[in-house]
Write an enzyme that holds these catalytic residues in place. Sequence first.
Site, PDB file in Angstrom:
ATOM      1  N   TYR A  90       4.436 -10.961  -1.515  1.00  0.00           N
ATOM      2  CA  TYR A  90       5.570 -10.172  -2.222  1.00  0.00           C
ATOM      3  C   TYR A  90       6.879 -10.434  -1.709  1.00  0.00           C
ATOM      4  O   TYR A  90       7.821 -10.728  -2.294  1.00  0.00           O
ATOM      5  CB  TYR A  90       5.089  -8.659  -2.290  1.00  0.00           C
ATOM      6  N   GLY A 103      -2.031 -19.280  -9.041  1.00  0.00           N
ATOM      7  CA  GLY A 103      -0.777 -18.841  -9.591  1.00  0.00           C
ATOM      8  C   GLY A 103      -0.525 -17.805 -10.609  1.00  0.00           C
ATOM      9  O   GLY A 103       0.182 -17.411 -11.134  1.00  0.00           O
ATOM     10  N   ASN A 147      -3.037  -5.005   3.915  1.00  0.00           N
ATOM     11  CA  ASN A 147      -3.158  -6.137   3.097  1.00  0.00           C
ATOM     12  C   ASN A 147      -2.071  -7.152   3.465  1.00  0.00           C
ATOM     13  O   ASN A 147      -1.059  -7.340   2.635  1.00  0.00           O
ATOM     14  CB  ASN A 147      -2.982  -5.837   1.521  1.00  0.00           C
ATOM     15  N   TYR A 192     -12.218  -3.952  -3.813  1.00  0.00           N
ATOM     16  CA  TYR A 192     -11.414  -4.666  -2.770  1.00  0.00           C
ATOM     17  C   TYR A 192     -10.592  -3.861  -1.820  1.00  0.00           C
ATOM     18  O   TYR A 192     -10.485  -4.379  -0.697  1.00  0.00           O
ATOM     19  CB  TYR A 192     -10.525  -5.818  -3.662  1.00  0.00           C
ATOM     20  N   GLU A 193      -9.924  -2.884  -2.414  1.00  0.00           N
ATOM     21  CA  GLU A 193      -9.237  -1.951  -1.386  1.00  0.00           C
ATOM     22  C   GLU A 193     -10.168  -0.951  -0.639  1.00  0.00           C
ATOM     23  O   GLU A 193      -9.494  -0.115   0.021  1.00  0.00           O
ATOM     24  CB  GLU A 193      -8.101  -1.335  -2.366  1.00  0.00           C
TER      25      GLU A 193
END
Length: 221
Positions: free
Chosen positions: A130, A94, A123, A24-25
Amino acid sequence: MRIRAATDDDVPLILRFIRALAEYERLAHEAVATEDGLRETLFGPRPYAEVVIAEDEGEPEGFALFFHNYSTFLGRPGVYLEDLFVRPEARGKGVGRALLAHLARLAVERGCGRLEWWVLDWNEDAIRFYRSLGAQPMNDWTVFRVAGEALQRLAEGVRRGTDGASRASLTDGDQVGAGESPRRSDKSGVAKYHEMRRDGRYFSTYLSIRIRERHGDERII
Protein backbone atom coordinates in the site's frame (compact mmCIF):
# COMPACT_ATOMS: atom_id res chain seq x y z
CA MET A 1 -7.57 -8.64 -16.71
CA ARG A 2 -11.21 -7.63 -16.57
CA ILE A 3 -12.86 -5.88 -13.64
CA ARG A 4 -16.64 -5.87 -13.63
CA ALA A 5 -19.45 -4.87 -11.30
CA ALA A 6 -20.89 -7.80 -9.37
CA THR A 7 -24.52 -8.85 -9.80
CA ASP A 8 -27.01 -10.80 -7.74
CA ASP A 9 -25.79 -13.98 -9.41
CA ASP A 10 -22.35 -13.43 -7.84
CA VAL A 11 -23.56 -13.68 -4.24
CA PRO A 12 -22.23 -17.23 -3.67
CA LEU A 13 -18.85 -16.18 -5.09
CA ILE A 14 -18.76 -13.03 -2.95
CA LEU A 15 -19.45 -15.06 0.17
CA ARG A 16 -16.64 -17.48 -0.71
CA PHE A 17 -14.25 -14.57 -1.09
CA ILE A 18 -15.38 -13.08 2.23
CA ARG A 19 -14.84 -16.37 4.05
CA ALA A 20 -11.44 -16.85 2.44
CA LEU A 21 -10.43 -13.35 3.52
CA ALA A 22 -11.63 -14.00 7.06
CA GLU A 23 -9.59 -17.20 7.15
CA TYR A 24 -6.49 -15.34 5.96
CA GLU A 25 -6.99 -12.62 8.59
CA ARG A 26 -7.44 -15.27 11.33
CA LEU A 27 -11.00 -14.07 11.89
CA ALA A 28 -13.00 -16.94 10.41
CA HIS A 29 -15.05 -17.19 13.60
CA GLU A 30 -16.37 -13.68 12.96
CA ALA A 31 -17.49 -14.29 9.38
CA VAL A 32 -21.18 -14.93 9.95
CA ALA A 33 -22.48 -13.40 6.70
CA THR A 34 -25.00 -15.43 4.70
CA GLU A 35 -26.03 -15.46 1.06
CA ASP A 36 -29.48 -14.12 1.96
CA GLY A 37 -27.98 -11.29 3.98
CA LEU A 38 -25.56 -10.32 1.22
CA ARG A 39 -28.27 -10.48 -1.41
CA GLU A 40 -30.53 -8.16 0.59
CA THR A 41 -27.89 -5.63 1.62
CA LEU A 42 -25.88 -5.55 -1.61
CA PHE A 43 -28.55 -6.02 -4.27
CA GLY A 44 -31.83 -5.34 -2.50
CA PRO A 45 -34.00 -2.19 -2.59
CA ARG A 46 -31.37 -0.25 -0.64
CA PRO A 47 -27.84 -1.43 -1.48
CA TYR A 48 -25.37 -0.49 1.24
CA ALA A 49 -22.18 -1.25 -0.68
CA GLU A 50 -20.82 -2.10 -4.11
CA VAL A 51 -18.70 -5.02 -5.26
CA VAL A 52 -16.35 -5.43 -8.20
CA ILE A 53 -14.79 -8.70 -9.32
CA ALA A 54 -11.46 -9.18 -11.10
CA GLU A 55 -11.41 -11.90 -13.73
CA ASP A 56 -8.56 -13.36 -15.75
CA GLU A 57 -9.68 -15.32 -18.81
CA GLY A 58 -13.12 -15.66 -17.25
CA GLU A 59 -11.77 -16.98 -13.94
CA PRO A 60 -12.62 -14.88 -10.84
CA GLU A 61 -9.33 -13.98 -9.14
CA GLY A 62 -10.33 -11.41 -6.53
CA PHE A 63 -12.87 -8.89 -5.38
CA ALA A 64 -13.28 -5.53 -3.70
CA LEU A 65 -16.25 -4.41 -1.61
CA PHE A 66 -16.59 -0.67 -1.01
CA PHE A 67 -19.01 2.14 -0.20
CA HIS A 68 -19.07 5.91 0.06
CA ASN A 69 -18.25 7.88 3.18
CA TYR A 70 -18.04 11.65 3.52
CA SER A 71 -15.46 14.22 4.59
CA THR A 72 -16.96 17.31 6.18
CA PHE A 73 -13.58 19.06 6.01
CA LEU A 74 -13.37 18.52 2.26
CA GLY A 75 -17.10 18.84 1.71
CA ARG A 76 -16.80 15.88 -0.63
CA PRO A 77 -17.58 12.16 -0.60
CA GLY A 78 -14.91 9.52 -0.35
CA VAL A 79 -14.59 5.82 -1.12
CA TYR A 80 -14.05 3.41 1.77
CA LEU A 81 -12.67 0.00 0.84
CA GLU A 82 -14.08 -2.59 3.25
CA ASP A 83 -12.65 -5.77 1.69
CA LEU A 84 -9.93 -6.49 -0.85
CA PHE A 85 -9.01 -10.11 -1.51
CA VAL A 86 -7.03 -11.95 -4.17
CA ARG A 87 -6.94 -15.74 -4.40
CA PRO A 88 -3.54 -17.08 -3.25
CA GLU A 89 -3.04 -18.76 -6.62
CA ALA A 90 -3.49 -15.40 -8.38
CA ARG A 91 -1.19 -13.28 -6.23
CA GLY A 92 1.77 -11.65 -7.91
CA LYS A 93 -0.19 -11.08 -11.13
CA GLY A 94 -1.19 -7.49 -10.38
CA VAL A 95 -4.78 -8.29 -9.43
CA GLY A 96 -4.73 -6.28 -6.21
CA ARG A 97 -3.15 -3.28 -7.91
CA ALA A 98 -5.72 -3.46 -10.71
CA LEU A 99 -8.60 -3.52 -8.22
CA LEU A 100 -7.21 -0.52 -6.31
CA ALA A 101 -6.58 1.39 -9.55
CA HIS A 102 -10.17 0.68 -10.57
CA LEU A 103 -11.46 2.09 -7.29
CA ALA A 104 -9.20 5.12 -7.64
CA ARG A 105 -10.68 5.82 -11.08
CA LEU A 106 -14.20 5.49 -9.69
CA ALA A 107 -13.29 7.89 -6.89
CA VAL A 108 -12.00 10.47 -9.37
CA GLU A 109 -14.99 10.06 -11.70
CA ARG A 110 -17.40 10.50 -8.79
CA GLY A 111 -15.69 13.60 -7.46
CA CYS A 112 -14.41 11.96 -4.29
CA GLY A 113 -11.66 13.43 -2.17
CA ARG A 114 -9.99 10.23 -1.07
CA LEU A 115 -9.84 6.44 -1.06
CA GLU A 116 -9.17 4.80 2.28
CA TRP A 117 -9.13 1.46 4.08
CA TRP A 118 -7.81 -0.44 7.10
CA VAL A 119 -5.07 -3.02 7.20
CA LEU A 120 -4.17 -5.30 10.09
CA ASP A 121 -0.98 -4.19 11.83
CA TRP A 122 0.69 -7.58 11.44
CA ASN A 123 0.17 -7.68 7.67
CA GLU A 124 3.52 -6.12 6.81
CA ASP A 125 3.53 -7.32 3.20
CA ALA A 126 0.23 -5.55 2.54
CA ILE A 127 1.43 -2.39 4.30
CA ARG A 128 4.55 -2.26 2.12
CA PHE A 129 2.40 -2.78 -0.97
CA TYR A 130 0.00 0.00 0.00
CA ARG A 131 2.85 2.39 0.73
CA SER A 132 4.25 1.69 -2.73
CA LEU A 133 0.97 2.99 -4.17
CA GLY A 134 1.29 6.28 -2.31
CA ALA A 135 -1.02 5.42 0.58
CA GLN A 136 -0.12 6.98 3.91
CA PRO A 137 -0.95 5.52 7.34
CA MET A 138 -3.12 7.81 9.46
CA ASN A 139 -1.16 7.24 12.66
CA ASP A 140 -2.80 10.09 14.54
CA TRP A 141 -6.20 8.40 14.44
CA THR A 142 -7.60 5.51 16.48
CA VAL A 143 -10.56 3.44 15.31
CA PHE A 144 -13.49 2.95 17.70
CA ARG A 145 -16.26 0.43 17.27
CA VAL A 146 -19.50 -0.30 19.11
CA ALA A 147 -20.99 -3.70 18.26
CA GLY A 148 -23.12 -6.53 19.60
CA GLU A 149 -24.54 -6.05 23.08
CA ALA A 150 -22.70 -2.74 23.53
CA LEU A 151 -24.45 -1.38 20.42
CA GLN A 152 -27.83 -2.55 21.71
CA ARG A 153 -27.24 -0.96 25.11
CA LEU A 154 -26.18 2.30 23.52
CA ALA A 155 -29.26 2.33 21.30
CA GLU A 156 -31.55 1.66 24.25
CA GLY A 157 -29.88 4.44 26.21
CA VAL A 158 -30.99 7.13 23.76
CA ARG A 159 -34.27 8.73 24.77
CA ARG A 160 -36.37 11.47 23.31
CA GLY A 161 -36.30 14.79 25.12
CA THR A 162 -39.26 17.11 25.37
CA ASP A 163 -37.78 19.24 22.60
CA GLY A 164 -37.72 16.27 20.23
CA ALA A 165 -33.93 16.03 20.22
CA SER A 166 -32.14 12.78 20.93
CA ARG A 167 -30.34 12.69 24.26
CA ALA A 168 -27.89 10.03 25.36
CA SER A 169 -28.60 8.52 28.76
CA LEU A 170 -25.30 7.37 30.26
CA THR A 171 -24.32 6.31 33.73
CA ASP A 172 -21.41 8.05 35.41
CA GLY A 173 -19.21 5.06 34.68
CA ASP A 174 -20.02 5.26 30.97
CA GLN A 175 -19.11 8.89 30.47
CA VAL A 176 -16.18 9.49 28.19
CA GLY A 177 -15.14 12.61 26.33
CA ALA A 178 -13.43 12.93 22.99
CA GLY A 179 -9.80 11.98 23.32
CA GLU A 180 -10.29 10.41 26.76
CA SER A 181 -9.91 6.78 27.75
CA PRO A 182 -12.99 4.87 28.90
CA ARG A 183 -13.29 4.79 32.69
CA ARG A 184 -15.10 1.52 33.19
CA SER A 185 -13.09 -1.42 34.43
CA ASP A 186 -15.25 -4.19 33.02
CA LYS A 187 -15.38 -5.45 29.43
CA SER A 188 -18.78 -4.05 28.53
CA GLY A 189 -19.84 -0.88 26.76
CA VAL A 190 -17.11 1.57 25.86
CA ALA A 191 -14.55 -0.44 27.83
CA LYS A 192 -14.61 -2.82 24.87
CA TYR A 193 -12.00 -0.38 23.55
CA HIS A 194 -9.35 -1.88 25.84
CA GLU A 195 -10.09 -5.44 24.76
CA MET A 196 -10.03 -4.49 21.10
CA ARG A 197 -6.74 -2.72 21.47
CA ARG A 198 -5.08 -5.58 23.32
CA ASP A 199 -5.97 -8.32 20.89
CA GLY A 200 -4.73 -6.29 17.92
CA ARG A 201 -7.46 -7.49 15.60
CA TYR A 202 -9.51 -4.38 15.19
CA PHE A 203 -7.14 -1.54 15.85
CA SER A 204 -5.64 -1.59 12.40
CA THR A 205 -3.49 0.85 10.52
CA TYR A 206 -5.75 3.29 8.71
CA LEU A 207 -4.48 4.19 5.24
CA SER A 208 -5.61 6.88 2.89
CA ILE A 209 -4.89 7.98 -0.65
CA ARG A 210 -5.99 11.56 -1.06
CA ILE A 211 -7.07 13.01 -4.37
CA ARG A 212 -6.09 16.57 -5.16
CA GLU A 213 -6.76 18.92 -8.05
CA ARG A 214 -3.83 20.15 -10.10
CA HIS A 215 -4.43 22.54 -12.96
CA GLY A 216 -7.96 21.25 -13.33
CA ASP A 217 -6.95 17.57 -13.33
CA GLU A 218 -7.40 15.19 -10.44
CA ARG A 219 -4.48 12.97 -9.57
CA ILE A 220 -3.95 10.20 -7.07
CA ILE A 221 -1.18 10.96 -4.60
